[in-house]
Design a protein around this motif. Structure first.
Motif, PDB file in Angstrom:
ATOM      1  N   LYS A  33     -13.232 -12.372 -63.386  1.00 37.95           N
ATOM      2  CA  LYS A  33     -12.606 -13.061 -62.263  1.00 37.95           C
ATOM      3  C   LYS A  33     -11.555 -12.164 -61.626  1.00 37.95           C
ATOM      4  CE  LYS A  33     -13.324 -17.817 -63.688  1.00 37.95           C
ATOM      5  NZ  LYS A  33     -12.704 -19.108 -63.973  1.00 37.95           N
ATOM      6  N   LYS A  34     -11.433 -12.290 -60.314  1.00 38.04           N
ATOM      7  CA  LYS A  34     -10.437 -11.534 -59.565  1.00 38.04           C
ATOM      8  C   LYS A  34      -9.099 -12.271 -59.595  1.00 38.04           C
ATOM      9  CE  LYS A  34     -13.877  -9.490 -56.575  1.00 38.04           C
ATOM     10  NZ  LYS A  34     -14.360  -9.308 -55.224  1.00 38.04           N
ATOM     11  N   HIS A  35      -8.085 -11.578 -59.114  1.00 36.64           N
ATOM     12  CA  HIS A  35      -6.718 -12.092 -59.147  1.00 36.64           C
ATOM     13  C   HIS A  35      -6.621 -13.533 -58.621  1.00 36.64           C
ATOM     14  CE1 HIS A  35      -2.248 -11.588 -58.928  1.00 36.64           C
ATOM     15  NE2 HIS A  35      -2.408 -12.563 -58.054  1.00 36.64           N
ATOM     16  N   MET A  36      -7.045 -13.757 -57.397  1.00 38.49           N
ATOM     17  CA  MET A  36      -6.880 -15.087 -56.798  1.00 38.49           C
ATOM     18  C   MET A  36      -7.783 -16.127 -57.444  1.00 38.49           C
ATOM     19  SD  MET A  36      -4.267 -14.893 -54.990  1.00 38.49           S
ATOM     20  CE  MET A  36      -4.301 -16.561 -54.364  1.00 38.49           C
ATOM     21  N   GLU A  37      -8.887 -15.698 -58.015  1.00 36.68           N
ATOM     22  CA  GLU A  37      -9.742 -16.630 -58.761  1.00 36.68           C
ATOM     23  C   GLU A  37      -9.023 -17.101 -60.019  1.00 36.68           C
ATOM     24  OE1 GLU A  37     -14.240 -15.109 -57.676  1.00 36.68           O
ATOM     25  OE2 GLU A  37     -13.083 -13.955 -59.140  1.00 36.68           O
ATOM     26  N   LEU A  38      -8.317 -16.188 -60.660  1.00 32.84           N
ATOM     27  CA  LEU A  38      -7.544 -16.542 -61.858  1.00 32.84           C
ATOM     28  C   LEU A  38      -6.377 -17.460 -61.506  1.00 32.84           C
ATOM     29  CD1 LEU A  38      -7.589 -13.029 -63.535  1.00 32.84           C
ATOM     30  CD2 LEU A  38      -8.661 -15.099 -64.448  1.00 32.84           C
ATOM     31  N   VAL A  39      -5.721 -17.184 -60.386  1.00 30.90           N
ATOM     32  CA  VAL A  39      -4.626 -18.044 -59.940  1.00 30.90           C
ATOM     33  C   VAL A  39      -5.158 -19.455 -59.684  1.00 30.90           C
ATOM     34  CG1 VAL A  39      -2.986 -18.467 -58.047  1.00 30.90           C
ATOM     35  CG2 VAL A  39      -3.235 -16.158 -58.991  1.00 30.90           C
ATOM     36  N   ALA A  40      -6.275 -19.543 -58.971  1.00 33.48           N
ATOM     37  CA  ALA A  40      -6.873 -20.852 -58.678  1.00 33.48           C
ATOM     38  C   ALA A  40      -7.263 -21.571 -59.974  1.00 33.48           C
ATOM     39  CB  ALA A  40      -8.087 -20.682 -57.771  1.00 33.48           C
ATOM     40  N   TRP A  41      -7.788 -20.842 -60.934  1.00 37.46           N
ATOM     41  CA  TRP A  41      -8.189 -21.419 -62.224  1.00 37.46           C
ATOM     42  C   TRP A  41      -6.976 -22.014 -62.952  1.00 37.46           C
ATOM     43  CZ3 TRP A  41      -6.894 -19.427 -67.162  1.00 37.46           C
ATOM     44  CH2 TRP A  41      -7.520 -20.072 -68.227  1.00 37.46           C
ATOM     45  N   LEU A  42      -5.877 -21.275 -62.995  1.00 38.44           N
ATOM     46  CA  LEU A  42      -4.670 -21.781 -63.649  1.00 38.44           C
ATOM     47  C   LEU A  42      -4.146 -23.030 -62.943  1.00 38.44           C
ATOM     48  CD1 LEU A  42      -2.770 -18.454 -64.450  1.00 38.44           C
ATOM     49  CD2 LEU A  42      -3.660 -20.089 -66.117  1.00 38.44           C
ATOM     50  N   LYS A  43      -4.210 -23.035 -61.631  1.00 41.15           N
ATOM     51  CA  LYS A  43      -3.737 -24.185 -60.868  1.00 41.15           C
ATOM     52  C   LYS A  43      -4.624 -25.408 -61.099  1.00 41.15           C
ATOM     53  CE  LYS A  43      -2.537 -23.216 -56.570  1.00 41.15           C
ATOM     54  NZ  LYS A  43      -2.551 -22.576 -55.235  1.00 41.15           N
ATOM     55  N   GLU A  44      -5.924 -25.202 -61.047  1.00 43.77           N
ATOM     56  CA  GLU A  44      -6.861 -26.319 -61.170  1.00 43.77           C
ATOM     57  C   GLU A  44      -7.000 -26.829 -62.597  1.00 43.77           C
ATOM     58  OE1 GLU A  44     -10.477 -24.776 -59.461  1.00 43.77           O
ATOM     59  OE2 GLU A  44      -9.512 -24.470 -57.519  1.00 43.77           O
ATOM     60  N   GLU A  45      -7.148 -25.927 -63.545  1.00 38.04           N
ATOM     61  CA  GLU A  45      -7.411 -26.323 -64.931  1.00 38.04           C
ATOM     62  C   GLU A  45      -6.156 -26.658 -65.731  1.00 38.04           C
ATOM     63  OE1 GLU A  45     -10.466 -26.791 -66.359  1.00 38.04           O
ATOM     64  OE2 GLU A  45     -11.261 -26.456 -64.348  1.00 38.04           O
ATOM     65  N   HIS A  46      -5.027 -26.077 -65.331  1.00 33.01           N
ATOM     66  CA  HIS A  46      -3.816 -26.242 -66.134  1.00 33.01           C
ATOM     67  C   HIS A  46      -2.651 -26.837 -65.350  1.00 33.01           C
ATOM     68  CE1 HIS A  46      -5.658 -24.199 -69.537  1.00 33.01           C
ATOM     69  NE2 HIS A  46      -6.134 -23.326 -68.667  1.00 33.01           N
ATOM     70  N   GLY A  47      -2.881 -27.182 -64.081  1.00 31.37           N
ATOM     71  CA  GLY A  47      -1.846 -27.818 -63.283  1.00 31.37           C
ATOM     72  C   GLY A  47      -0.640 -26.947 -62.994  1.00 31.37           C
ATOM     73  N   MET A  48      -0.848 -25.649 -63.003  1.00 26.39           N
ATOM     74  CA  MET A  48       0.251 -24.718 -62.810  1.00 26.39           C
ATOM     75  C   MET A  48       0.538 -24.549 -61.316  1.00 26.39           C
ATOM     76  SD  MET A  48       0.584 -20.987 -64.628  1.00 26.39           S
ATOM     77  CE  MET A  48       0.648 -21.701 -66.267  1.00 26.39           C
ATOM     78  N   GLY A  49       1.797 -24.359 -60.984  1.00 25.45           N
ATOM     79  CA  GLY A  49       2.181 -24.076 -59.610  1.00 25.45           C
ATOM     80  C   GLY A  49       1.725 -22.678 -59.199  1.00 25.45           C
ATOM     81  N   HIS A  50       1.623 -22.462 -57.901  1.00 28.65           N
ATOM     82  CA  HIS A  50       1.115 -21.183 -57.396  1.00 28.65           C
ATOM     83  C   HIS A  50       1.974 -19.991 -57.837  1.00 28.65           C
ATOM     84  CE1 HIS A  50      -1.090 -18.497 -54.739  1.00 28.65           C
ATOM     85  NE2 HIS A  50       0.077 -17.956 -54.466  1.00 28.65           N
ATOM     86  N   GLY A  51       3.276 -20.106 -57.711  1.00 27.98           N
ATOM     87  CA  GLY A  51       4.153 -18.989 -58.071  1.00 27.98           C
ATOM     88  C   GLY A  51       4.061 -18.618 -59.538  1.00 27.98           C
ATOM     89  N   HIS A  52       4.028 -19.607 -60.397  1.00 29.13           N
ATOM     90  CA  HIS A  52       3.905 -19.348 -61.830  1.00 29.13           C
ATOM     91  C   HIS A  52       2.552 -18.736 -62.163  1.00 29.13           C
ATOM     92  CE1 HIS A  52       7.193 -22.497 -62.989  1.00 29.13           C
ATOM     93  NE2 HIS A  52       7.694 -21.337 -62.633  1.00 29.13           N
ATOM     94  N   ALA A  53       1.491 -19.285 -61.595  1.00 36.42           N
ATOM     95  CA  ALA A  53       0.147 -18.757 -61.852  1.00 36.42           C
ATOM     96  C   ALA A  53       0.039 -17.320 -61.357  1.00 36.42           C
ATOM     97  CB  ALA A  53      -0.900 -19.640 -61.177  1.00 36.42           C
ATOM     98  N   ASN A  54       0.542 -17.063 -60.174  1.00 36.56           N
ATOM     99  CA  ASN A  54       0.473 -15.723 -59.596  1.00 36.56           C
ATOM    100  C   ASN A  54       1.257 -14.722 -60.432  1.00 36.56           C
ATOM    101  OD1 ASN A  54      -0.424 -14.052 -57.325  1.00 36.56           O
ATOM    102  ND2 ASN A  54       1.755 -13.879 -56.871  1.00 36.56           N
ATOM    103  N   ALA A  55       2.430 -15.113 -60.907  1.00 35.48           N
ATOM    104  CA  ALA A  55       3.245 -14.214 -61.739  1.00 35.48           C
ATOM    105  C   ALA A  55       2.531 -13.870 -63.039  1.00 35.48           C
ATOM    106  CB  ALA A  55       4.599 -14.863 -62.040  1.00 35.48           C
TER     107      ALA A  55
END
Length: 67
Positions: free
Chosen positions: A37-59
């Motif tokens: 998975k690419k960077h933004m795919e991983l960010v989206a995965w963390l947000k969708e599957e784990h309810g993480m905010g964008h800034g935290h997922a991106n970091a």
């Protein structure tokens, strides 16, 4: 003496651990397990599957991929 300030993605780590209840090492292991998975795919995965905010997922993703 001056206290060194943590900068960049790692500055989010204490709040990520407090808010989502897992140590950073565990989050990074979960990210690494999502191979291909690419960077933004991983960010989206963390947000969708784990309810993480964008800034935290991106970091987390940025710091993990930097390694």
């Amino acid at each position: 003496m001056t206290k060194e300030t943590v900068k960049g993605p790692a500055s989010y780590f204490p709040s990520i651990e407090a808010k989502y209840g897992r140590p950073i090492a565990e989050w990074k292991a979960l990210i690494r397990a999502q191979s291909g998975k690419k960077h933004m795919e991983l960010v989206a995965w963390l947000k969708e599957e784990h309810g993480m905010g964008h800034g935290h997922a991106n970091a987390l993703v940025a710091d993990t991929l930097r390694e």
